[in-house]
Design a protein around this motif. Structure first.
Motif, short mmCIF file in Angstrom:
data_model
loop_
_atom_site.label_atom_id
_atom_site.label_comp_id
_atom_site.label_asym_id
_atom_site.label_seq_id
_atom_site.Cartn_x
_atom_site.Cartn_y
_atom_site.Cartn_z
N VAL A 6 -1.89 -9.47 -18.84
CA VAL A 6 -0.83 -8.61 -18.31
C VAL A 6 -0.77 -8.67 -16.78
O VAL A 6 0.29 -8.51 -16.18
CB VAL A 6 -1.05 -7.15 -18.78
CG1 VAL A 6 -0.05 -6.21 -18.15
CG2 VAL A 6 -1.00 -7.07 -20.29
N LYS A 7 -1.89 -8.94 -16.15
CA LYS A 7 -1.98 -8.89 -14.69
C LYS A 7 -0.96 -9.78 -13.98
O LYS A 7 -0.27 -9.31 -13.07
CB LYS A 7 -3.39 -9.24 -14.25
CG LYS A 7 -3.68 -8.90 -12.81
CD LYS A 7 -5.08 -9.28 -12.40
CE LYS A 7 -6.10 -8.50 -13.15
NZ LYS A 7 -7.47 -8.78 -12.73
N PRO A 8 -0.78 -11.06 -14.36
CA PRO A 8 0.21 -11.88 -13.65
C PRO A 8 1.63 -11.32 -13.74
O PRO A 8 2.39 -11.38 -12.76
CB PRO A 8 0.12 -13.24 -14.35
CG PRO A 8 -1.23 -13.26 -14.96
CD PRO A 8 -1.53 -11.84 -15.33
N LEU A 9 1.99 -10.77 -14.87
CA LEU A 9 3.33 -10.19 -15.02
C LEU A 9 3.52 -8.99 -14.11
O LEU A 9 4.58 -8.81 -13.48
CB LEU A 9 3.58 -9.79 -16.47
CG LEU A 9 3.54 -10.94 -17.48
CD1 LEU A 9 3.57 -10.39 -18.91
CD2 LEU A 9 4.67 -11.89 -17.24
N LEU A 10 2.50 -8.15 -14.01
CA LEU A 10 2.59 -6.98 -13.15
C LEU A 10 2.63 -7.37 -11.67
O LEU A 10 3.35 -6.76 -10.89
CB LEU A 10 1.43 -6.03 -13.42
CG LEU A 10 1.48 -5.31 -14.76
CD1 LEU A 10 0.23 -4.47 -14.97
CD2 LEU A 10 2.71 -4.44 -14.88
N LEU A 11 1.88 -8.40 -11.30
CA LEU A 11 1.90 -8.85 -9.92
C LEU A 11 3.27 -9.44 -9.57
O LEU A 11 3.78 -9.23 -8.47
CB LEU A 11 0.78 -9.86 -9.67
CG LEU A 11 -0.63 -9.27 -9.72
CD1 LEU A 11 -1.66 -10.38 -9.59
CD2 LEU A 11 -0.83 -8.21 -8.67
N GLU A 12 3.87 -10.17 -10.50
CA GLU A 12 5.22 -10.69 -10.28
C GLU A 12 6.21 -9.55 -10.07
O GLU A 12 7.04 -9.58 -9.15
CB GLU A 12 5.64 -11.55 -11.48
CG GLU A 12 7.05 -12.04 -11.41
CD GLU A 12 7.29 -13.08 -10.33
OE1 GLU A 12 8.44 -13.20 -9.88
OE2 GLU A 12 6.32 -13.75 -9.93
N LEU A 13 6.12 -8.53 -10.88
CA LEU A 13 6.99 -7.37 -10.75
C LEU A 13 6.77 -6.67 -9.42
O LEU A 13 7.71 -6.28 -8.74
CB LEU A 13 6.76 -6.40 -11.91
CG LEU A 13 7.56 -5.11 -11.89
CD1 LEU A 13 9.05 -5.41 -11.96
CD2 LEU A 13 7.14 -4.21 -13.03
N LEU A 14 5.51 -6.54 -9.03
CA LEU A 14 5.19 -5.91 -7.75
C LEU A 14 5.81 -6.70 -6.60
O LEU A 14 6.40 -6.14 -5.68
CB LEU A 14 3.67 -5.80 -7.58
CG LEU A 14 3.17 -5.16 -6.30
CD1 LEU A 14 3.59 -3.70 -6.24
CD2 LEU A 14 1.66 -5.28 -6.21
N GLY A 15 5.68 -8.02 -6.65
CA GLY A 15 6.24 -8.86 -5.60
C GLY A 15 7.75 -8.75 -5.51
O GLY A 15 8.32 -8.68 -4.42
N ARG A 16 8.43 -8.73 -6.64
CA ARG A 16 9.89 -8.61 -6.65
C ARG A 16 10.34 -7.23 -6.21
O ARG A 16 11.45 -7.07 -5.70
CB ARG A 16 10.45 -8.89 -8.04
CG ARG A 16 10.41 -10.36 -8.40
CD ARG A 16 11.13 -10.60 -9.67
NE ARG A 16 10.59 -9.67 -10.67
CZ ARG A 16 10.71 -9.80 -11.97
NH1 ARG A 16 11.38 -10.79 -12.47
NH2 ARG A 16 10.17 -8.93 -12.80
N SER A 17 9.49 -6.22 -6.39
CA SER A 17 9.86 -4.85 -6.06
C SER A 17 9.58 -4.50 -4.61
O SER A 17 9.96 -3.43 -4.15
CB SER A 17 9.08 -3.87 -6.95
OG SER A 17 9.39 -4.10 -8.29
#
Length: 66
Positions: A6-17
Motif C-alpha cells: 500500500v505504501k507506494p500508492l499512498l506516497l504517489e497520492l501524497l506527491g500529487r496532493s
C-alpha cells in the motif's frame, strides 16, 4: 507500519496532493524518507530533515580529523 504493497500508492497520492493546501508529513520510515528525498530533487516536494545528533556530529568530526 503500513502494508508494504500500500505504501507506494499512498506516497504517489501524497506527491500529487502537495501544493495547496500545504501538507506536512513526519516520518521515521526510511522508505518514506527516501521517497521524499527523491521527490525533493525534482522540486515537487520541499524537505526538511533534522540535523544529526550532537554525538553523531562529534564522531564525524573525529573521523575527519584522524
Amino acid at each position: 507500519q503500513l502494508d508494504p504493497s500500500v505504501k507506494p500508492l499512498l506516497l504517489e497520492l501524497l506527491g500529487r496532493s502537495s501544493g495547496e493546501p500545504q501538507i506536512i508529513f513526519l516520518t521515521q520510515d526510511e522508505d518514506v524518507a527516501s521517497w521524499a528525498r527523491l521527490e525533493a530533487l525534482t522540486g515537487e516536494v520541499s524537505l526538511i530533515e533534522p540535523a544529526p545528533a550532537h554525538e553523531e556530529r562529534v564522531r564525524t568530526i573525529e573521523r575527519l580529523t584522524l
